[in-house]
Design a protein around this motif. Structure first.
Motif, PDB file in Angstrom:
ATOM      1  N   GLN A   1       0.840  -1.216   0.000  1.00 19.59           N
ATOM      2  CA  GLN A   1       0.000   0.000   0.000  1.00 19.59           C
ATOM      3  C   GLN A   1       0.866   1.254   0.000  1.00 19.59           C
ATOM      4  O   GLN A   1       0.592   2.213  -0.743  1.00 19.59           O
ATOM      5  N   MET A   2       1.933   1.270   0.794  1.00 20.81           N
ATOM      6  CA  MET A   2       2.816   2.444   0.846  1.00 20.81           C
ATOM      7  C   MET A   2       3.559   2.623  -0.486  1.00 20.81           C
ATOM      8  O   MET A   2       3.735   3.746  -0.960  1.00 20.81           O
ATOM      9  N   ALA A   3       3.986   1.513  -1.092  1.00 21.75           N
ATOM     10  CA  ALA A   3       4.649   1.609  -2.405  1.00 21.75           C
ATOM     11  C   ALA A   3       3.698   2.240  -3.418  1.00 21.75           C
ATOM     12  O   ALA A   3       4.093   3.088  -4.232  1.00 21.75           O
ATOM     13  N   PHE A   4       2.437   1.846  -3.353  1.00 22.53           N
ATOM     14  CA  PHE A   4       1.413   2.330  -4.298  1.00 22.53           C
ATOM     15  C   PHE A   4       1.093   3.804  -4.091  1.00 22.53           C
ATOM     16  O   PHE A   4       0.872   4.552  -5.054  1.00 22.53           O
ATOM     17  N   CYS A   5       1.038   4.232  -2.814  1.00 21.65           N
ATOM     18  CA  CYS A   5       0.567   5.593  -2.495  1.00 21.65           C
ATOM     19  C   CYS A   5       1.683   6.626  -2.466  1.00 21.65           C
ATOM     20  O   CYS A   5       1.441   7.796  -2.759  1.00 21.65           O
ATOM     21  N   ARG A   6       2.880   6.251  -2.086  1.00 18.78           N
ATOM     22  CA  ARG A   6       3.918   7.227  -1.802  1.00 18.78           C
ATOM     23  C   ARG A   6       4.939   7.413  -2.925  1.00 18.78           C
ATOM     24  O   ARG A   6       5.821   8.256  -2.811  1.00 18.78           O
ATOM     25  N   PHE A   7       4.848   6.594  -3.989  1.00 19.33           N
ATOM     26  CA  PHE A   7       5.821   6.714  -5.076  1.00 19.33           C
ATOM     27  C   PHE A   7       5.061   6.865  -6.398  1.00 19.33           C
ATOM     28  O   PHE A   7       3.969   6.338  -6.554  1.00 19.33           O
ATOM     29  N   GLY A   8       5.637   7.642  -7.298  1.00 17.96           N
ATOM     30  CA  GLY A   8       4.910   8.006  -8.515  1.00 17.96           C
ATOM     31  C   GLY A   8       4.086   9.245  -8.231  1.00 17.96           C
ATOM     32  O   GLY A   8       3.625   9.454  -7.108  1.00 17.96           O
ATOM     33  N   PRO A   9       3.883  10.105  -9.250  1.00 24.55           N
ATOM     34  CA  PRO A   9       3.160  11.364  -9.052  1.00 24.55           C
ATOM     35  C   PRO A   9       1.752  11.136  -8.494  1.00 24.55           C
ATOM     36  O   PRO A   9       1.097  10.155  -8.867  1.00 24.55           O
ATOM     37  N   PRO A  10       1.270  12.046  -7.603  1.00 26.07           N
ATOM     38  CA  PRO A  10      -0.046  11.882  -6.972  1.00 26.07           C
ATOM     39  C   PRO A  10      -1.173  11.719  -7.989  1.00 26.07           C
ATOM     40  O   PRO A  10      -2.105  10.945  -7.763  1.00 26.07           O
ATOM     41  N   GLU A  11      -1.082  12.459  -9.108  1.00 21.76           N
ATOM     42  CA  GLU A  11      -2.141  12.366 -10.114  1.00 21.76           C
ATOM     43  C   GLU A  11      -1.743  11.433 -11.252  1.00 21.76           C
ATOM     44  O   GLU A  11      -2.430  11.343 -12.271  1.00 21.76           O
ATOM     45  N   GLY A  12      -0.610  10.760 -11.116  1.00 20.59           N
ATOM     46  CA  GLY A  12      -0.088   9.935 -12.213  1.00 20.59           C
ATOM     47  C   GLY A  12      -0.752   8.574 -12.305  1.00 20.59           C
ATOM     48  O   GLY A  12      -1.551   8.178 -11.443  1.00 20.59           O
ATOM     49  N   HIS A  13      -0.389   7.867 -13.367  1.00 24.53           N
ATOM     50  CA  HIS A  13      -0.893   6.514 -13.610  1.00 24.53           C
ATOM     51  C   HIS A  13       0.124   5.525 -13.032  1.00 24.53           C
ATOM     52  O   HIS A  13       1.237   5.408 -13.533  1.00 24.53           O
ATOM     53  N   VAL A  14      -0.267   4.872 -11.962  1.00 22.85           N
ATOM     54  CA  VAL A  14       0.613   3.945 -11.254  1.00 22.85           C
ATOM     55  C   VAL A  14      -0.121   2.612 -11.108  1.00 22.85           C
ATOM     56  O   VAL A  14      -1.307   2.593 -10.772  1.00 22.85           O
ATOM     57  N   THR A  15       0.579   1.513 -11.389  1.00 25.48           N
ATOM     58  CA  THR A  15      -0.058   0.200 -11.232  1.00 25.48           C
ATOM     59  C   THR A  15       0.871  -0.738 -10.482  1.00 25.48           C
ATOM     60  O   THR A  15       2.088  -0.522 -10.425  1.00 25.48           O
ATOM     61  N   ILE A  16       0.275  -1.768  -9.918  1.00 22.95           N
ATOM     62  CA  ILE A  16       1.027  -2.825  -9.229  1.00 22.95           C
ATOM     63  C   ILE A  16       0.497  -4.185  -9.668  1.00 22.95           C
ATOM     64  O   ILE A  16      -0.713  -4.381  -9.795  1.00 22.95           O
ATOM     65  N   ASP A  17       1.437  -5.089  -9.911  1.00 26.12           N
ATOM     66  CA  ASP A  17       1.138  -6.491 -10.203  1.00 26.12           C
ATOM     67  C   ASP A  17       1.599  -7.262  -8.959  1.00 26.12           C
ATOM     68  O   ASP A  17       2.792  -7.367  -8.695  1.00 26.12           O
ATOM     69  N   LEU A  18       0.620  -7.745  -8.162  1.00 25.97           N
ATOM     70  CA  LEU A  18       0.908  -8.306  -6.828  1.00 25.97           C
ATOM     71  C   LEU A  18       0.493  -9.767  -6.713  1.00 25.97           C
ATOM     72  O   LEU A  18      -0.613 -10.139  -7.118  1.00 25.97           O
ATOM     73  N   THR A  19       1.380 -10.583  -6.132  1.00 21.31           N
ATOM     74  CA  THR A  19       1.078 -11.982  -5.822  1.00 21.31           C
ATOM     75  C   THR A  19       1.412 -12.225  -4.356  1.00 21.31           C
ATOM     76  O   THR A  19       2.515 -11.878  -3.923  1.00 21.31           O
ATOM     77  N   VAL A  20       0.478 -12.783  -3.597  1.00 19.02           N
ATOM     78  CA  VAL A  20       0.713 -13.088  -2.179  1.00 19.02           C
ATOM     79  C   VAL A  20       0.349 -14.546  -1.924  1.00 19.02           C
ATOM     80  O   VAL A  20      -0.711 -15.010  -2.360  1.00 19.02           O
ATOM     81  N   SER A  21       1.225 -15.257  -1.218  1.00 15.21           N
ATOM     82  CA  SER A  21       1.066 -16.698  -1.023  1.00 15.21           C
ATOM     83  C   SER A  21       1.141 -17.064   0.450  1.00 15.21           C
ATOM     84  O   SER A  21       1.905 -16.456   1.205  1.00 15.21           O
ATOM     85  N   ALA A  22       0.344 -18.052   0.850  1.00 17.81           N
ATOM     86  CA  ALA A  22       0.442 -18.599   2.217  1.00 17.81           C
ATOM     87  C   ALA A  22       0.392 -20.117   2.155  1.00 17.81           C
ATOM     88  O   ALA A  22      -0.183 -20.696   1.229  1.00 17.81           O
ATOM     89  N   ASN A  23       1.013 -20.747   3.156  1.00 16.38           N
ATOM     90  CA  ASN A  23       0.950 -22.206   3.335  1.00 16.38           C
ATOM     91  C   ASN A  23       1.522 -22.978   2.145  1.00 16.38           C
ATOM     92  O   ASN A  23       1.040 -24.067   1.818  1.00 16.38           O
ATOM     93  N   SER A  24       2.544 -22.432   1.493  1.00 14.58           N
ATOM     94  CA  SER A  24       3.135 -23.151   0.364  1.00 14.58           C
ATOM     95  C   SER A  24       3.921 -24.354   0.862  1.00 14.58           C
ATOM     96  O   SER A  24       4.737 -24.231   1.780  1.00 14.58           O
ATOM     97  N   PRO A  25       3.717 -25.528   0.256  1.00 16.54           N
ATOM     98  CA  PRO A  25       4.501 -26.697   0.673  1.00 16.54           C
ATOM     99  C   PRO A  25       5.975 -26.554   0.280  1.00 16.54           C
ATOM    100  O   PRO A  25       6.827 -27.255   0.824  1.00 16.54           O
ATOM    101  N   SER A  26       6.288 -25.635  -0.636  1.00 18.04           N
ATOM    102  CA  SER A  26       7.693 -25.425  -1.030  1.00 18.04           C
ATOM    103  C   SER A  26       8.528 -24.916   0.136  1.00 18.04           C
ATOM    104  O   SER A  26       9.755 -24.996   0.108  1.00 18.04           O
ATOM    105  N   LEU A  27       7.879 -24.337   1.148  1.00 19.48           N
ATOM    106  CA  LEU A  27       8.613 -23.748   2.270  1.00 19.48           C
ATOM    107  C   LEU A  27       8.774 -24.728   3.425  1.00 19.48           C
ATOM    108  O   LEU A  27       9.411 -24.419   4.416  1.00 19.48           O
ATOM    109  N   LYS A  28       8.152 -25.920   3.307  1.00 24.46           N
ATOM    110  CA  LYS A  28       8.195 -26.861   4.436  1.00 24.46           C
ATOM    111  C   LYS A  28       9.403 -27.797   4.352  1.00 24.46           C
ATOM    112  O   LYS A  28       9.973 -27.977   3.307  1.00 24.46           O
TER     113      LYS A  28
END
Lengths: 202, 202
Positions: B175-202
């Motif tokens: 959220q802070m990356a989205f709101c605090r960087f790039g011009p206030p009136e500019g076109h800013v986008t984020i491509d976000l992936t969030v993962s939990a409980n992945s067996p790759s980490l066990k």
């Protein structure tokens, strides 16, 4: 030029590891022309567009043939100023800005028509981002013109465009959007989601 | 200004519909401050950043509490020139470009430290895109400075940055990356992936 994608495959089944492992076999014919690195969130493939798009298509189609609801997500990038050049990415497929937007649209439509079919029905949505130039929306609007005539256009959504059809045509459409719009040496990215066997469509 | 996200939730279980349906209850406290539309690929939420990020966090955390391996993907956007203004998106949270990059970084770090915890361990990766200006990489590099001091930084990857930690801190970081960087009136986008409980980490 550096180009590639961070890709993730999401099979909505308890046997997701089995579906992913089987699908990764689809990379074999491409492995000598791209670099592959995996962690717990995504798999990086580095290579030219004419290699990474068919590799993604075959990965997705193989997973979809399991019959499970599967989704592939890819963060695709070319020309990022923060990435080093890499010889494995050498390509003549990018940009063609000596051609008018109209000519590029015509060639892109022809390339989608010529795409090999995969016999997998796919629904997709993607966003094309053209960075570092003041006229980025001109290239986006040219790309949207192409998409509407591509044969795979489904509808415009907020923040993205939805496609549908055979996975062969869908991935070729996204490849053309990536290669033919935005400056040849520019920083262009795509946020792509492709889905098969969704119960929402039944 | 128009802001919002196309979000998708991928529970890697045969009961994915049940996990998604239950998780969507997490939207209830936010529904009067955002618009929600769903199709077979994603759910659109339209609203200001201070509503859509907590809504995404709670959706993700509720799904992760199922214990299944779950992934949330979001295409987040503000200021896209192709989208109409929408009063529901009114916010004072964007940009602050009267402040130096250093000040913005300091405030963003403080905001992450103050984020409520969700008791869900999350791994994430995201790309921030700042469109329509020649100096987009300056804002990206300032954002990377922030991320490295955020307490959630895991590592730099090709095309994206990886985060890890409590889902509360991870979503606040994005959220802070989205709101605090790039011009206030500019076109800013984020491509976000969030993962939990992945067996790759066990």
């Amino acid at each position: 030029m550096f180009s590639g994608a961070q890709i993730s495959l999401y099979p909505m089944t308890g046997d997701f590891v089995g579906v992913i492992t089987k699908a990764l076999e689809a990379f074999e014919p491409y492995r000598d022309r791209m670099r592959v690195e995996t962690d717990d969130i995504s798999t990086l493939i580095v290579g030219p567009p004419e290699v990474i798009f068919p590799a993604m298509r075959d990965l997705f189609a193989t997973a979809a043939r399991s019959g499970e609801h599967v989704v592939l997500h890819a963060t695709i990038s070319r020309g990022c100023p923060g990435e080093p050049d890499d010889g494995i990415c050498d390509t003549s497929a990018l940009g063609h800005h000596d051609m008018s937007a109209e000519q590029r649209i015509g060639e892109a439509i022809a390339a989608v028509k010529a795409a090999p079919m995969s016999d997998i029905e796919a629904a997709a949505q993607f966003s094309l981002y053209v960075m570092g130039s003041g006229d980025h929306m001109d290239e986006i609007y040219s790309c949207i013109d192409f998409l509407k005539q591509s044969g795979t256009f489904a509808k415009a959504k907020n923040f993205c465009t939805k496609l549908g059809g055979d996975a062969g045509a869908v991935f070729r459409t996204v490849q053309m959007a990536f290669c033919r719009f935005g400056p040849p040496e520019g920083h262009v990215t795509i946020d792509l989601t492709v889905s098969a066997n969704s119960p929402s469509l039944k």
